[in-house]
Write a protein that holds these residues in place. Structure first.
Motif, PDB file in Angstrom:
ATOM      1  N   LEU A 179      15.373  -5.930 -17.866  1.00  0.00           N
ATOM      2  CA  LEU A 179      16.822  -5.476 -17.446  1.00  0.00           C
ATOM      3  C   LEU A 179      16.544  -5.205 -15.889  1.00  0.00           C
ATOM      4  N   LEU A 180      15.397  -5.122 -15.309  1.00  0.00           N
ATOM      5  CA  LEU A 180      15.197  -5.189 -13.858  1.00  0.00           C
ATOM      6  C   LEU A 180      14.095  -6.030 -13.539  1.00  0.00           C
ATOM      7  N   LYS A 181      14.582  -6.641 -12.323  1.00  0.00           N
ATOM      8  CA  LYS A 181      13.282  -7.621 -11.872  1.00  0.00           C
ATOM      9  C   LYS A 181      12.271  -6.786 -11.139  1.00  0.00           C
ATOM     10  N   ALA A 182      11.125  -7.361 -11.684  1.00  0.00           N
ATOM     11  CA  ALA A 182       9.903  -6.769 -10.917  1.00  0.00           C
ATOM     12  C   ALA A 182       9.967  -6.767  -9.585  1.00  0.00           C
ATOM     13  N   ASP A 183       9.216  -6.132  -8.794  1.00  0.00           N
ATOM     14  CA  ASP A 183       8.964  -6.220  -7.371  1.00  0.00           C
ATOM     15  C   ASP A 183       8.120  -7.296  -6.973  1.00  0.00           C
ATOM     16  N   ALA A 184       8.158  -7.999  -5.824  1.00  0.00           N
ATOM     17  CA  ALA A 184       7.331  -9.085  -5.550  1.00  0.00           C
ATOM     18  C   ALA A 184       5.860  -8.675  -5.299  1.00  0.00           C
ATOM     19  N   VAL A 185       5.007  -9.775  -5.662  1.00  0.00           N
ATOM     20  CA  VAL A 185       3.618  -9.518  -5.657  1.00  0.00           C
ATOM     21  C   VAL A 185       2.879  -8.366  -6.343  1.00  0.00           C
ATOM     22  N   PRO A 186       3.052  -8.124  -7.598  1.00  0.00           N
ATOM     23  CA  PRO A 186       2.678  -6.902  -8.118  1.00  0.00           C
ATOM     24  C   PRO A 186       0.920  -6.987  -8.090  1.00  0.00           C
ATOM     25  N   ALA A 187       0.365  -5.841  -7.869  1.00  0.00           N
ATOM     26  CA  ALA A 187      -1.101  -6.172  -7.852  1.00  0.00           C
ATOM     27  C   ALA A 187      -1.571  -6.073  -9.435  1.00  0.00           C
ATOM     28  N   SER A 188      -2.837  -6.940  -9.357  1.00  0.00           N
ATOM     29  CA  SER A 188      -3.384  -6.960 -10.577  1.00  0.00           C
ATOM     30  C   SER A 188      -4.072  -5.432 -11.237  1.00  0.00           C
ATOM     31  N   PRO A 189      -4.259  -5.477 -12.454  1.00  0.00           N
ATOM     32  CA  PRO A 189      -4.773  -4.012 -13.010  1.00  0.00           C
ATOM     33  C   PRO A 189      -6.142  -3.917 -12.219  1.00  0.00           C
ATOM     34  N   ASP A 190      -6.904  -4.861 -11.825  1.00  0.00           N
ATOM     35  CA  ASP A 190      -8.071  -4.460 -11.423  1.00  0.00           C
ATOM     36  C   ASP A 190      -8.145  -4.109 -10.022  1.00  0.00           C
ATOM     37  N   MET A 191      -7.230  -4.448  -9.215  1.00  0.00           N
ATOM     38  CA  MET A 191      -6.973  -3.994  -8.005  1.00  0.00           C
ATOM     39  C   MET A 191      -6.139  -2.601  -8.056  1.00  0.00           C
ATOM     40  N   MET A 192      -5.134  -2.557  -8.806  1.00  0.00           N
ATOM     41  CA  MET A 192      -4.639  -1.029  -8.887  1.00  0.00           C
ATOM     42  C   MET A 192      -5.751  -0.040  -9.457  1.00  0.00           C
ATOM     43  N   GLU A 193      -6.711  -0.405 -10.142  1.00  0.00           N
ATOM     44  CA  GLU A 193      -7.816   0.410 -10.670  1.00  0.00           C
ATOM     45  C   GLU A 193      -8.872   0.787  -9.337  1.00  0.00           C
ATOM     46  N   ALA A 194      -8.949  -0.149  -8.409  1.00  0.00           N
ATOM     47  CA  ALA A 194      -9.761  -0.019  -7.335  1.00  0.00           C
ATOM     48  C   ALA A 194      -9.130   0.841  -6.397  1.00  0.00           C
ATOM     49  N   HIS A 195      -7.736   0.671  -6.417  1.00  0.00           N
ATOM     50  CA  HIS A 195      -7.147   1.485  -5.194  1.00  0.00           C
ATOM     51  C   HIS A 195      -6.976   3.050  -5.622  1.00  0.00           C
ATOM     52  N   ARG A 196      -6.887   3.153  -7.251  1.00  0.00           N
ATOM     53  CA  ARG A 196      -6.822   4.624  -7.638  1.00  0.00           C
ATOM     54  C   ARG A 196      -8.286   5.353  -7.188  1.00  0.00           C
ATOM     55  N   SER A 197      -9.252   4.431  -7.676  1.00  0.00           N
ATOM     56  CA  SER A 197     -10.742   4.882  -7.392  1.00  0.00           C
ATOM     57  C   SER A 197     -11.039   5.186  -5.924  1.00  0.00           C
ATOM     58  N   ILE A 198     -10.655   4.573  -5.036  1.00  0.00           N
ATOM     59  CA  ILE A 198     -10.697   4.920  -3.631  1.00  0.00           C
ATOM     60  C   ILE A 198      -9.913   6.003  -3.271  1.00  0.00           C
ATOM     61  N   LEU A 199      -8.680   6.040  -3.894  1.00  0.00           N
ATOM     62  CA  LEU A 199      -7.841   6.912  -3.204  1.00  0.00           C
ATOM     63  C   LEU A 199      -8.312   8.547  -3.755  1.00  0.00           C
ATOM     64  N   SER A 200      -9.157   8.561  -5.000  1.00  0.00           N
ATOM     65  CA  SER A 200      -9.487   9.755  -5.577  1.00  0.00           C
ATOM     66  C   SER A 200     -10.897  10.083  -4.685  1.00  0.00           C
ATOM     67  N   ARG A 201     -11.424   9.506  -3.812  1.00  0.00           N
ATOM     68  CA  ARG A 201     -12.749   9.787  -3.108  1.00  0.00           C
ATOM     69  C   ARG A 201     -12.635  10.035  -1.844  1.00  0.00           C
ATOM     70  N   VAL A 202     -11.355   9.466  -1.250  1.00  0.00           N
ATOM     71  CA  VAL A 202     -11.308   9.626   0.519  1.00  0.00           C
ATOM     72  C   VAL A 202     -11.179  11.086   0.793  1.00  0.00           C
ATOM     73  N   HIS A 203     -10.920  11.370   2.134  1.00  0.00           N
ATOM     74  CA  HIS A 203     -10.903  12.922   2.503  1.00  0.00           C
ATOM     75  C   HIS A 203      -9.336  13.151   2.098  1.00  0.00           C
ATOM     76  N   PHE A 204      -8.301  12.546   2.122  1.00  0.00           N
ATOM     77  CA  PHE A 204      -7.016  12.924   1.741  1.00  0.00           C
ATOM     78  C   PHE A 204      -6.763  12.555   0.283  1.00  0.00           C
ATOM     79  N   SER A 205      -7.737  12.919  -0.587  1.00  0.00           N
ATOM     80  CA  SER A 205      -7.504  12.342  -2.028  1.00  0.00           C
ATOM     81  C   SER A 205      -6.485  13.237  -2.522  1.00  0.00           C
TER      82      SER A 205
END
Length: 273
Positions: free
Chosen positions: A180-206
């Motif tokens: 019922l709603l068009k997805a946004d362009a260029v969705p990130a792959s599950p692997d890339m989303m997990e990499a992003h979450r992992s990095i974000l959890s460990r940087v200074h501004f986690s």
């Protein structure tokens, strides 16, 4: 027995952005697709830095050169610095295609290896949230600025989401699931989303890069005239045309900001050694 690999968080961040390079310019919020958004970004830059007039600008974590081109448009002599070689390849190709004389160099935004007191302005967009050691990074950026030079940081808290933002995102996913709603362009792959979450959890501004916390660190690094600007409405409005309605609303209420500051004219780091 071999010791553990020296491959650490900073290497993961570099690998993540190298992998993102191929689709980076396809995403709204990265590349600029309309004159309205370009003008909104230029107004923000002018508000904090003024006209270029040939002044030397360093665009840190320059990616494919989006901000470098904005600075070039406004008359700055621009050097882009990035440590992801795929990003630099794309940035150089884009500059050649557009006939720009922007210089792009391989380098680390947290340890630039640039000479002392070289640049009139230093600009970053969406870099601070990834910093491992922002205190050292801000001191480094002050070092490469000329006395009286200006720093401009554009960033946001991409961690803390309020009730409304969470609800909008959940509703968007539900509507997309049922077609019922068009997805946004260029969705990130599950692997890339997990990499992003992992990095974000460990940087200074986690826990999220809040403007006041970033501004406090900028002040502690020896900058003066530190200003927090949360009026990015025109940029968000222009970008919203490229997102579905719910994603646009969610992004519009995120804590995004610009922070500008000045290196003091009489800076101890510029004293003879």
């Amino acid at each position: 027995m071999e010791h553990a690999s020296n491959y650490g968080l900073r290497d993961e961040i570099k690998a993540y952005w190298s992998a993102r390079a191929a689709t980076f310019d396809l995403s709204p919020g990265h590349e600029i697709f309309t004159d309205a958004e370009r003008e909104a970004w230029q107004k923000l830059i002018l508000r904090h830095l003024g006209e270029g007039n040939g002044r030397q600008a360093l665009d840190l974590a320059s990616g494919t050169g989006v901000v470098s081109h904005l600075l070039d448009d406004l008359g700055f002599a621009v050097t882009g610095l990035d440590w992801a070689e795929p990003m630099l390849d794309l940035a150089r190709a884009k500059a050649r295609k557009r006939g720009r004389s922007i210089r792009f160099r391989l380098g680390d935004a947290e340890n630039t290896m640039e000479p002392d007191s070289t640049y009139d302005v230093v600009v970053t967009r969406h870099l601070v949230w990834t910093l491992v050691d922002p205190k050292a990074a801000f001191a480094e950026w002050r070092r490469v600025l000329k006395p009286g030079g200006r720093l401009l940081i554009v960033d946001g808290d991409f961690v803390t989401a309020g009730f409304t933002e969470k609800a909008l995102k959940r509703l968007a996913k539900l509507l997309q699931k049922f077609g019922l709603l068009k997805a946004d362009a260029v969705p990130a792959s599950p692997d890339m989303m997990e990499a992003h979450r992992s990095i974000l959890s460990r940087v200074h501004f986690s826990g999220g890069a809040r403007a006041n916390d970033v501004a406090d660190l900028v002040t502690a690094a020896g900058f003066h005239d530190v200003r927090v600007d949360v009026d990015l409405r025109q940029i968000h409005k222009a970008q919203s045309k490229h997102w579905n309605a719910f994603s646009a609303m969610a992004r519009g209420i995120q804590h995004r900001y610009a922070i500008s500051a000045t290196k003091p004219i009489a800076d101890a780091s510029d004293a003879p050694r």
